[in-house]
Structures are given as C-alpha cells and as structure tokens.
Design a protein around this motif. Structure first.
Motif, PDB file in Angstrom:
ATOM      1  N   UNK A 157       0.834  -1.192   0.000  1.00  0.00           N
ATOM      2  CA  UNK A 157       0.000   0.000   0.000  1.00  0.00           C
ATOM      3  C   UNK A 157       0.873   1.248   0.000  1.00  0.00           C
ATOM      4  N   UNK A 216       3.728   0.904   2.730  1.00  0.00           N
ATOM      5  CA  UNK A 216       3.460   0.099   3.917  1.00  0.00           C
ATOM      6  C   UNK A 216       4.509  -0.990   4.131  1.00  0.00           C
ATOM      7  N   UNK A 262      -8.303  13.694  15.154  1.00  0.00           N
ATOM      8  CA  UNK A 262      -9.451  12.792  15.316  1.00  0.00           C
ATOM      9  C   UNK A 262     -10.369  13.262  16.435  1.00  0.00           C
ATOM     10  N   UNK A 280     -15.625   7.288   3.144  1.00  0.00           N
ATOM     11  CA  UNK A 280     -14.752   8.210   3.855  1.00  0.00           C
ATOM     12  C   UNK A 280     -13.806   8.903   2.878  1.00  0.00           C
ATOM     13  N   UNK A 339     -12.014   6.548   0.168  1.00  0.00           N
ATOM     14  CA  UNK A 339     -12.027   5.092   0.273  1.00  0.00           C
ATOM     15  C   UNK A 339     -12.939   4.461  -0.775  1.00  0.00           C
ATOM     16  N   UNK A 391      -8.767   1.650  -1.866  1.00  0.00           N
ATOM     17  CA  UNK A 391      -8.814   2.907  -1.132  1.00  0.00           C
ATOM     18  C   UNK A 391      -7.662   3.838  -1.536  1.00  0.00           C
ATOM     19  N   UNK A 425      -5.206   6.531  -0.333  1.00  0.00           N
ATOM     20  CA  UNK A 425      -4.685   6.881   0.988  1.00  0.00           C
ATOM     21  C   UNK A 425      -4.050   8.269   1.017  1.00  0.00           C
ATOM     22  N   UNK A 449     -16.033   0.797   6.778  1.00  0.00           N
ATOM     23  CA  UNK A 449     -14.891  -0.012   6.366  1.00  0.00           C
ATOM     24  C   UNK A 449     -15.217  -1.478   6.590  1.00  0.00           C
ATOM     25  N   UNK A 496      -5.066  -2.119  11.550  1.00  0.00           N
ATOM     26  CA  UNK A 496      -5.045  -0.673  11.724  1.00  0.00           C
ATOM     27  C   UNK A 496      -6.457  -0.176  11.408  1.00  0.00           C
ATOM     28  N   UNK A 497      -7.035   0.486  12.351  1.00  0.00           N
ATOM     29  CA  UNK A 497      -8.458   0.803  12.218  1.00  0.00           C
ATOM     30  C   UNK A 497      -8.708   1.768  11.071  1.00  0.00           C
ATOM     31  N   UNK A 498      -7.893   2.803  10.996  1.00  0.00           N
ATOM     32  CA  UNK A 498      -8.202   3.882  10.072  1.00  0.00           C
ATOM     33  C   UNK A 498      -8.131   3.442   8.620  1.00  0.00           C
ATOM     34  N   UNK A 499      -7.257   2.524   8.331  1.00  0.00           N
ATOM     35  CA  UNK A 499      -7.097   2.171   6.923  1.00  0.00           C
ATOM     36  C   UNK A 499      -7.636   0.797   6.592  1.00  0.00           C
ATOM     37  N   UNK A 500      -7.862   0.001   7.603  1.00  0.00           N
ATOM     38  CA  UNK A 500      -8.337  -1.351   7.328  1.00  0.00           C
ATOM     39  C   UNK A 500      -7.204  -2.303   6.993  1.00  0.00           C
ATOM     40  N   UNK A 501      -6.012  -1.907   7.348  1.00  0.00           N
ATOM     41  CA  UNK A 501      -4.830  -2.686   7.039  1.00  0.00           C
ATOM     42  C   UNK A 501      -4.623  -3.740   8.125  1.00  0.00           C
ATOM     43  N   UNK A 551      -2.244  -5.527  10.134  1.00  0.00           N
ATOM     44  CA  UNK A 551      -0.846  -5.309  10.469  1.00  0.00           C
ATOM     45  C   UNK A 551      -0.139  -6.643  10.672  1.00  0.00           C
ATOM     46  N   UNK A 589     -16.834  -1.866  10.183  1.00  0.00           N
ATOM     47  CA  UNK A 589     -16.802  -0.666  11.014  1.00  0.00           C
ATOM     48  C   UNK A 589     -17.954   0.231  10.580  1.00  0.00           C
TER      49      UNK A 589
END
Lengths: 428, 843
Positions: A111, A127, A276, A344, A363, A388, A390, B500, B534-539, B541, B841
């Motif tokens: 990613x 990533x 956030x 999003x 996304x 998505x 990013x 997500x 990872x919550x924000x991206x759906x990755x 880990x 989510x």
C-alpha cells in the motif's frame, strides 16, 4: 410566471475575468431553460463575431451564477437560490478547467500511504516500510529502506538539480530526514527524529524550509529543525555512521486529545493541525500556543489550507468534504459542504495555483477534482484506483498524484496546469 | 216527638202515592211486593204527569214538617229529569235551605220552591233510601191504608197544586234573601235537625230500594238496547221478576183516530219506549219541553236576573286585614334586579344594547344568502330528532354486481370458489364475500331471506345488550402513549453507515477487541488466527496463528500494557501485539519475561485446572508471551480494568468453569467452589472489586474481597449470551439467545429495568461505549442495533434508552449473523464481526 415554469426569458449580463474572452457588456435576453451547453455555444458565437480575425477557436466555458457553478438548467438554479427572474442576472464564465488525464501508474509492493511530488520527482511512502523515488514519467529511481514500520507521511524539504532533501514519517514513531544525491542516486539518512511516543501520521515543512512539523498518534505536535546542522552532524559522527544522527524536537505542542491527522504550515509561524478529536487548531509558534480552534462534529482525517484563498477544506469520517474559513470568529461554521464521495474521504489538497480547485481522495477508490464554487458535484472524477486512496498530492500543478491501497500511485496530468505551470516557470 | 209524627205522616203520604201510581200502572205489578211497586212507581214518576201533584204534596209536607228526606224522596225522582238542567254548583244552598225549614214552614216552602228545582238526585240517594226503609217498616200499615186513602189522595193532590204554583210565582228575591239570613242564624238548630235525622235514617236499608237515577231502568231488565228488537214479540222485555212485560194492545189506525177524537189528552200522550205504556204528559212536562225547545232554562222558577249578593266586599280597605308588619325584605330593593339593571346600564354605556330594529338589521346582515343542505346528513337528521352527538351508523358499501339477484356470470362462484367459500365456514370474516352470489331469472323468484329472523334477533339482541350511555372512545394516538423519546437526530453522534470492511479472515470471526488508544484492533477467528488491524485504513498489520479456534480476544484495557488475551482452544495466550508505543511494547515484554517467584503453593484443584507457561521460541516470535493452559476449552476471557487480572470461562469446567488469573503473580484462582449453573460469561466491575457471573438464566454479582454473593439478577430468559457493564458500573446489559436485551439498573432492582426485543433472532453480544451514551447489540439476524443509553448522574432519573439505528450489512452464513460487537474507545464507531469472515466498522 412563465419563467417560473422554466419557459420565460431572463436578462443576463455575461462577464468574464479572462480578458481574452471578453464579450460586449450588453444585456442578453435568453431562455431560462438554458444549460451550460447552450450558454457555451452562445458565448462562443459571440466571441466568433467579435473576433476580428479567424483566430478564434471554440473554448469550453463554465458558468458561474452568483458564485456557484451552473450545473443544470438556469431556471432551476435560480429557483434554488431564490433569485428573482426579473433581475438582470450576471453570469460569469470561465474557461473550463480541462479534464486531467491519467498518465501513469507506479506499481509498488505494498500500500502506498504517502506521496509527494516536487518537480519531476515523486516521493512515495509505502506500507512495506520503504520510501521510493520515482520520476513523474513512471521511472523507478530508488527504494529506500530504513523505517521499521509502515511509512505514513513523506515530504520534500528542498530539491534542486544536485541534491534533494526529504522527510519520511513512520508508525515506528520516528521521522527521518534524508538527503538524496540526484546525480549519484544515493541517499543518506541525515538524522532520525525521535520523540513521538506513537506512530507519526503527518508531516509538513515550513515555507522557510528550515523547520518541519509532525503530528502523531500520541496527540503531540512536534516542530523539528529541517536543517542539516553541521555541528550536530559533527558531534554525532558515530550516530551518522550508524545511519544518521538522532534529532530531538525544537518544540512540542500539546493540545489535541486524539491523534493528529494532518498538519500544515499556514505561514512561517502559523500551523494548522487537524485531529481525530473533531477539532482543527491553528497554532502560533511564537506564542507556542493555540490561536484558533475550529471544532466540528466528526473526526478529521485530513485538512488543507490554501494560501490563495485562505480557506480550509477538511476530509472527515464521513462522505462529505467541508469548507471552513479560519479567519472568521465563527470558524466552526461550515462554509460549504461538498457531496460526491461514497465513502470516507481520506485525503484532500488544495491546488497550489488555482484559487478554487482542490482534489480529494476517498475510500471509494476515487479521486475527485473540485471547484469550491460547485458544491453539488465535482468537476471531474479521477478514476483509476482499484482500492482505497490513501494520499493525494497536487504540489506540482501539472500533476495530480495519488497513492492507494491497491499498491499503485496514479499520476494524472492536468492539462491546464501545463500551460499555467509553464507560464509560472517562465515567470520565475 | 213532632218529628216522629211528621214522619208518620210522610209515610202515609207515600202510601198514597203508591196507591196512586198503582192505579195508573198496569195491573200486573199489583201482586208484586210493595217495594217493587214503589220502584216502578218512582220511575214512572219521571215521565208521569202526576209529578206536579206530588210536588205540591211535598210542599205541603214541608210546610208542616221539617224532615227533608221525604221531600227529596219524592222530589228526587222528579229532579231526576230536572236536575240535569239545574246547576250542580248550588248544592250547598239547597242543603242549607233544606236544613233550615224547621221554623217557619211557609217561608221555607217558598224557599224550597225557589230552590226546589235545583235540588239534586244525590240528596235523593240517601234520603230516598232512608225513606224507603221507613216505608218497609210501615209496609203493613201502608197496605192496610191503601184502599182507604186511595180516593182522598187524588183530591189532595189537586188541591195542593195551586198554592204551590202561587208560592212560586210570588216568590221574590228579597224574601229569599231574608229567608237565607234566617237560615244562617239557625245554623245550630239545623245541626240538631240533621242529627235527629241521622238517627232516624239508621232504620232504613239504604240499598233496598236501589233505584237511583244513575242505575239502569229496572222496570224493564233488557237494558239499554234498541227496543225495536222486540218489535216482533208480544212482550217488550222482562221485569224484575223475569216475567215478560207484555206490550199493551195496539189498536189499529181507526182506534187511534177514534181516540184522537175522543181523548182530549191524546196530544199529550206518549209511549214509554221502555215499557210500551202510554204516558200522558203533565202540564209541567209540557212546559218543560217547551222551555227546552225554546232554549230557555228548563225550570221556570229560576230567575236569571237575581240581584247580586256581594259576599265579599269589593271595596279596598284602608287598614290591612292582618296585623303583621311587612317584612324588611319587602322594603329592600332586590339585589338581583339591581344587578340586572346594572348590567343593562353597563351595556347601554358600552353601546352593546341595541334596539330591536338594530338587532333585526344585524340579523338580516348576518343571515346573508340562505343556503341549505340539499342532501341532509345523518347527523343533522339525528339532531332534528334531538339526539345530540349521535353515533352515526357506519356507511355501508354500495351493493355491487355480485349482490344482484341476476349477476353477470363472472360474478357467480365456480366450483373452486364455492369450495373455498364453504371451507371458511368457521371463519366467515375471512371470506371475500359474505354471501354467495346467486342467479335468479326474475326478481319474483328470489326467495325470502332465510336468515331474516336470526339476524333480526341478533340485531335486537345487540340493541338490548348495547350500553345505553355513549362510550366516549378515547381518541388517543398510539404514538402519544409511547413515552416521549428524543429524536435520534438529537442524539448524534452515533454510527449510521458502514465505513470499512476488514477482510482477511477465512472463517467466521468470533471476537474483536480494540486497543485503548483506538488505533488498532484485534480479531480472533475460527481460522485459528488472530489478526491485528489498523483501524483507520483497514490494514491488517499482523496475523498470529494459533493452534486452535480462537473463541475470544481481549485487548488489555490498561493503556500502559500492550497485551492481548486470546482464548484459543484450551489455551489462554497472552500476546504482545507489538504495535503502538515501542517503549510500551518493550516494557510489557520485560514484564512478562521474568517470572515472579511463587511463594505460595497452589492447591491441587487449581493445578489440575490451569498451568502457566512461557511461550516457546516459535511462539515468542509470533508475539505470544505467556500460555495458560486450561483443562477445558475456553469460551471467554475478560480483563479487569487495571489489566492485572484476567478471568476465563470454560463452560464445560463444571465447578471450575470460571478462573481468575493474576498476571503479575502468575497465579490462578478458582473463585467458586460450587457451580451454580452453566457459567456463560464473567465480567469485572469497572470500579468495584466485583465479579459478574452469568449462568444460563441468572447473573450473580460477587464481591471478590468479601467473597460473597451480593446480588442475583433475574433475567427471566432461557440462555444468556453476553454481558456488558456501563463504564460507571451501575448498569448492566445482558444479551440472551432468546432475542432479548435486558438492561439492569443495579441500584434499582434485581429485575430488568427494561427488556428490549429489538432483534429478530438470538442476540449474541452487547457492548457499552466507554465515553458516549451508546450501546450496541449484535444478533444472528445479521444486524447490529445501536441504541442510546443515557445514564444520568441524578439517581432519581432513570436511564434513557432510545434505539437509534439498525445496521444490517453482514451476510448470513449458516444461521449465524453477527457474532461480536465492540466499540471504538474514543470515537462513536462500532465494530462488528460476522460469520461472513469480515469485521465491519460503522461510523
């Protein structure tokens, strides 16, 4: 009354700020049901008549009625805005922004969470813990390992023909300052910025290029020096041997309650952060405190401030993009909401040259190019990503670059910017 | 004594009359008893011309006799006719007069004359009877004297007649008045007279001679019938003894003619229709008839123009009659009137008061053009019948073609329809038509409605049984009864859309848990892996493979520790996820690396149940730090808020199914010696040292310090699936497999404060948000329902529960929907894990 039914005539004044497309300022009476296409032909005909020679070529225009893009029929627009049909209506027309063309697709191994262009170089953070440098033409130049966790943000500090300087931020709680020799294509970690207690999510370099700011999941905003400090370099030779000296922040600003998702320098002493915790804060570095706070009701994933029109657009945990004005006392008031994305919106950025344009990545696998005067619909959808989006970047006016979780970076060429960009360059 | 003698005389007189009448009467009556004769006689007298004579005689008696009976006796008959003309109102006068004739008989007689005509039968009633009684006493005597007196009597009569008429003529008002006055004066005397009278009357049988004027004519017993019925018979009825009354011989016309010539009285001879006898009318009779014919008062003696006697003065007296002074009230002006006047005056001042003309004008103006309902409504008609507020009958549908006696063929039932119609016999309301369309060739052939009587009866029964008072139907919206809940819009933020999808697991995802900071989350799946996202991206880990199905994952709630508890089969793994703060990760690793010294020996019971061990190298690599092997599969693990204690649940563990592990000491405890049931899940209280233990039916709360049961919550449900406690610790949510979510207010009662049946299928999990007043529930109906659950600091205010949003995006896989639900620690975001191998989510 007839006009109400969409059948009457409306008096319009046609105006433009682009002198080459000026038409005589006389009121025209046109049918209220006209849409952009009819107006286009109308204006083009006028231009053809007024032009002395046959040099005129057909130009696509967009029409602004009371500072908003005309998207449907004129009568519908007027009715929605509650404008009387009897007044003479001023229609401003601007040359339509040409559709960006997808140019290239830069394939990565994982990613792509961060992209930044500068000139013809594209810097991407991945990533798989690597930083990559590409040319805008799609040629892979360099892969830089160094971080131990996914890269979340990258930023150029300076770039010239010989050397480039950039920063990368990672979830491994460090930011790294790199120096890249263009000629030799070698990269060196100048220093490792340690201090954050959690992953760093965003970075931005000050306009003076001597400092940069990072925002992290540990809710801190840290200001670092971006200079390759000779003394520091000297003193930490040992560290340098190991791969770069360690750097500590000049300043740590505490104020957010949640992760800082975006940071941007508004001018050399002012910073904009979004978090956030549903707020945006404007920091004054001289005071080392918060100047303004804009609270919203959604977590903000990205915010962008334009130096051209001094407005902020935000991408938050919903489908809408919102426009804020930080100068007003009521900064929390949403100036405008842009609807169009289906998921999003993760990333957003103003054009650096066009006052009204910005791009967003979402996304829902789409990038969109917006004019802030057109809240109902974007100017263009930039399709291409398979997953998505990013990060998106439009630092180089010629190219819109976006990275996504489909392991690609997409490059879209913005045709208008080609002209504009070249002009600017020549201007320089 | 005088009276007595008078009476005697009177009786004698009677006999005379009787004799006389006998002479006149037919011979047949002679052998009948004296009584009867008398009766007959009296009747005859009515029409008899002789009555005048009788009267005359009477007058005589009166003159020398004060007894009234006689007078009325004879007179009664007479007045039988006369009385009808005479006014009844003058009775009193008569009595008084009658009583007062003792003294001067002559005067009295005069008065009698005046008033005689006015005398009435009613007096006659008593008096006659009395007289008759007397008669009967003297019957024998009478009989003896009959023959003797016969001749004389006639003469006497004739004689007497003249003075009487004279008297009557002479009678003048002045004298009458005088007489009256006299009578008034002698009131007491009269009384005496009456007394004596009464004494004398006792001897009579009142009813013996039952001849009163209002009784039927007993000379002929046929009654009141048209007498021409007897035209063809020789007799004309029956007398009292049931003997035929023979018609008198009827002569032919020549006889009549002869009689007309011969008999001077022929013109005044009439035939009594009752008896068929000929009766000669007396002069008085004729006079009477004449008077009646000429519409005059029948009694010639009646003076219509008698002088006015002013019984009550017409003059206004100066002095009041009564001595009582007027009441004070009468002098005071009336308050109500004053008010009324005040109102009028006020109205005048204000100009409200209007003259009639003005009012009329206004009315005219107001009236405007006249409209009226051409089609009158039912209600107005009811109003006209003065039924106010009537319940109008529901409008019935107009009849359709099917109801016709000759419907088009398509309306007639075919066999299938008919069968269906008949099938619904027991539930007639389900039929499409309440009748079966039938076809007749003509209206004439339509039979009588067979259910007419039945339906009439039912209708009457309805009317009879229906309540008479109008029942006021409560016009309440059902909406109104629902407690006022705030609109979901006002309760934002709460998750509304799916944002997500975390894909990566290859089997159903059992459990999810979020890191305290909210950047990462962990999920455990049946594919024997634990994934960190990872919550924000759906990755994803990291993926940590385990040996067994992961039933439950729990991220340590203490932000200072980086540990995940994973229930994988029999083993409870403590994993360092190695995300977030590096320092923290390292510190946690250090903490878990060194095993503390175990100072106390563990009992056998615990040893056989759990064994602590450090993970081997391969697992260390993956991040597993400690392994606590249980003797049975672990279903659930839960952390204590401080992150030192973990509780694990093994439903099959019998009395050792719940075990509490202490991380710092690497020690395990079994809090319960006995199992109270199949333990489903346990939960630590967020603040107090309490443990919630849910068995299948109930939730027990234990104090861990005192080691005693605090409370037992009765869920009244069959099988509890999960629990969640409000971060303040006073409210507990329990989800059950029987589709319910129960909200317990621990301060309130052991029964649920509210039971929510929001889901259509078993509820698998329920979770409170740590910061927002939100809770979510996950169910096998593939939906996650987000509700607002506000707990107020004010103890008096009950929690407010508002279901907000149903999020239904998970796919159904083999009856399983959503398995677990978990909130983001800071954002109003909810995660759900489903059998469709995804985590979703919602924001």
């Amino acid at each position: 009354m007839e006009a109400e039914n969409g059948e009457g005539q409306v008096q319009v004044h046609l105006k433009t700020k682009q002198e080459q497309y000026g038409v005589p300022d006389v009121p025209y009476s046109i049918d209220a049901t006209v849409a952009t296409t009819e107006l286009n032909t109308f204006v083009n005909t006028l231009l053809e008549q007024t032009s002395t020679d046959d040099s005129h070529r057909t130009v696509e225009f967009d029409f602004l009625v009371f500072d908003e893009y005309l998207r449907g029929r004129l009568c519908d627009h007027l009715r929605e805005k509650a404008i009387s049909f009897e007044d003479a209506i001023e229609i401003e027309y601007v040359e339509r922004f040409p559709a960006p063309e997808p140019q290239d697709c830069l394939l990565h191994d994982d990613w792509v969470s961060a992209v930044k262009t500068c000139g013809k170089w594209v810097l991407t953070g991945c990533y798989d813990n690597t930083i990559n440098i590409w040319t805008i033409k799609g040629k892979h130049v360099l892969t830089i390992p160094g971080h131990s966790m996914p890269i979340k943000a990258v930023s150029w500090v300076s770039l010239d023909e010989e050397r480039g300087k950039f920063i990368s931020c990672s979830q491994d709680q460090t930011a790294m300052l790199w120096e890249w020799m263009v000629e030799t294509n070698s990269v060196e970690c100048v220093s490792v910025c340690k201090g954050h207690e959690r992953g760093i999510d965003c970075v931005d370099v000050s306009p003076t290029k001597d400092r940069f700011a990072t925002g992290s999941w540990d809710t801190m905003l840290k200001i670092w020096s971006a200079e390759i400090n000779e003394s520091a370099e000297g003193s930490t030779k040992k560290a340098k041997l190991e791969g770069g000296s360690t750097r500590t922040p000049i300043m740590t600003l505490q104020g957010h309650r949640e992760c800082i998702s975006a940071v941007q320098w508004m001018d050399k002493d002012t910073l904009l952060t979004s978090s956030w915790d549903h707020t945006m804060k404007v920091w004054d570095l001289n005071m080392e405190g918060i100047k303004t706070e804009i609270s919203t009701n959604k977590s903000i994933f990205d915010a962008s401030y334009s130096n051209l029109n001094h407005l902020i657009v935000t991408a938050s945990a919903d489908k809408n993009i919102r426009l804020y004005d930080p100068r007003t006392n009521h900064g929390s008031v949403v100036r405008n909401t842009y609807l169009g994305h289906q998921q999003w919106v993760e990333t957003i950025m103003w054009s650096t040259t066009e006052e009204y344009l910005f791009v967003s990545g979402s996304y829902d696998n789409q990038n969109k190019l917006w004019d802030c005067r057109s809240p109902k619909a974007p100017l263009y959808d930039l399709i291409g990503h398979g997953d998505k989006v990013l990060d998106i970047d439009w630092s180089n006016p010629k190219y819109i670059v976006s990275g996504g979780s489909d392991n690609t970076v997409r490059v879209y060429k913005s045709r208008k910017a080609v002209n504009g960009g070249s002009k600017m360059e020549t201007g320089k | 004594m005088a009276k007595k003698s008078n009476k005697r005389k009177a009786t004698e007189e009677k006999k005379e009359i009787v004799v006389k009448s006998k002479e006149e009467f037919s011979d047949e009556a002679e052998d009948s008893s004296a009584n009867e004769e008398e009766d007959l006689l009296q009747k005859v007298n009515e029409v008899d011309g002789d009555s005048t004579d009788d009267e005359g005689i009477e007058q005589n008696y009166h003159s020398d006799d004060s007894v009234l009976e006689f007078e009325s006796d004879d007179e009664g008959n007479f007045t039988g006719i006369k009385g009808k003309e005479a006014g009844e109102g003058e009775e009193d006068d008569e009595d008084v007069e009658g009583d007062s004739d003792e003294e001067d008989s002559i005067d009295e007689a005069d008065i009698e004359d005046i008033s005689g005509e006015e005398e009435e039968e009613e007096d006659a009633d008593d008096e006659e009877n009395e007289a008759e009684q007397e008669d009967s006493e003297d019957e024998v005597e009478n009989l003896k004297e009959k023959a003797k007196d016969n001749g004389d009597e006639q003469v006497v009569k004739k004689k007497e007649k003249k003075p009487k008429t004279l008297n009557s003529n002479q009678a003048n008002p002045a004298k009458a008045l005088e007489d009256f006055n006299n009578e008034l004066n002698k009131g007491d005397k009269n009384k005496k007279g009456i007394k004596t009278q009464n004494n004398s009357t006792k001897q009579y049988n009142e009813y013996e001679n039952s001849d009163t004027s209002d009784e039927e004519d007993i000379r002929n017993t046929v009654g009141n019938i048209p007498m021409h019925w007897y035209d063809e018979y020789k007799h004309i009825g029956y007398d009292w003894d049931a003997k035929k009354i023979i018609k008198p011989p009827k002569g032919d016309q020549i006889d009549d003619f002869l009689r007309k010539i011969e008999d001077p009285n022929f013109w005044r001879t009439v035939k009594d229709p009752q008896t068929g006898q000929e009766v000669v009318l007396t002069d008085a009779d004729i006079e009477l008839i004449k008077r009646i014919n000429s519409a005059r008062i029948p009694n010639p003696e009646h003076n219509e123009y008698e002088p006015w006697i002013e019984w009550f003065t017409s003059e206004v007296e100066k002095m009041p009659i009564k001595n009582v002074p007027d009441h004070k009230r009468s002098f005071l002006p009336s308050v109500s009137e004053k008010k009324k006047i005040g109102r009028m005056v006020h109205a005048l001042k204000m100009g409200w008061m209007k003259t009639m003309e003005e009012v009329e004008k206004e009315k005219q103006a107001k009236r405007g053009p006249k409209f009226y309902m051409l089609w009158e409504t039912d209600t107005s008609r009811e109003q006209m019948r003065r039924i106010h507020d009537p319940v109008s009958a529901p409008k019935r549908d107009l009849p359709g073609h099917a109801e016709s006696y000759n419907p088009p063929p398509e309306y007639l039932f075919d066999e299938k329809e008919q069968k269906e119609w008949l099938k619904l016999k027991d539930e007639p309301h389900k039929r499409k038509l309440h009748f079966m369309p039938q076809k007749y060739r003509s209206l004439r052939e339509v039979p009588a409605y067979p259910r007419y009587l039945r339906e009439r009866f039912l209708r009457c029964l309805d009317l009879y049984l229906c309540p008479r008072t109008r029942r006021v139907k409560l016009n309440i919206d059902a909406e109104y009864l629902i407690p006022k809940l705030p609109s979901p819009k006002d309760l934002q933020p709460f998750p509304t859309v799916e944002s997500l999808i975390y894909k990566g697991h290859t089997d159903l995802v059992r459990s999810v848990s979020v890191e305290p900071k909210g950047e990462y989350m962990v999920s455990g799946s049946d594919d024997k892996t634990v994934k960190i996202w990872e919550i924000a991206t759906g990755r994803c880990i990291r993926t940590i493979e385990t040996d067994d199905v992961v039933r439950c994952v729990a991220w340590c709630p203490n932000a200072k520790l980086s540990i995940i508890a994973v229930a994988s089969g029999n083993r409870l793994l403590l994993i360092n996820p190695k995300v977030g703060d590096k320092m923290l990760v390292k510190k946690t690793d250090d903490l878990l690396a060194e095993a503390p010294q175990i100072d106390s020996l563990e009992s056998e019971r615990i040893k056989t149940a759990v064994q602590w061990a450090t993970a081997d190298a391969a697992e260390q690599e993956k991040g597993v730090r400690l392994v606590i092997t249980h003797f049975k599969p672990i279903r659930q693990v839960t952390w204590h808020g401080r992150g030192d204690y973990i509780a694990s649940v093994m439903p099959e563990g019998a009395n050792r199914s719940a075990i509490i592990h202490q991380l710092s000491k690497r020690r395990s405890q079994i809090p319960f010696a006995k199992s109270k049931g199949l333990i489903q899940c346990v939960l630590f209280h967020p603040i107090k040292p309490c443990l919630f233990v849910a068995t299948q039916h109930n939730v027990r709360i234990y104090d861990l310090v005192k080691q005693e049961l605090i409370k037992k919550l009765l869920t009244n449900s069959k099988w509890i699936s999960g629990m969640s406690i409000h971060p303040k610790g006073d409210n507990l949510l329990v989800s059950t497999y029987d589709k319910k979510i129960l909200w317990f207010d621990l301060d309130l009662s052991t029964k649920p404060y509210q039971t929510m049946r929001l889901h259509k299928n078993a509820v698998r999990s329920v979770a409170f948000h740590l910061r927002y007043p939100l809770f979510a529930s996950a169910s096998d109906d593939q939906s996650v329902i987000v509700s607002h659950g506000m707990v107020y600091n004010d103890l008096l205010q009950n929690p407010l529960i508002v279901p907000l949003k149903k999020l239904q995006t998970h796919d159904k896989v083999e009856e399983f929907g959503v398995l677990d639900v978990c909130w983001h620690p800071v954002q109003p975001w909810v995660f759900s894990t489903g059998a469709d191998q995804t985590i979703r989510l919602y924001t």
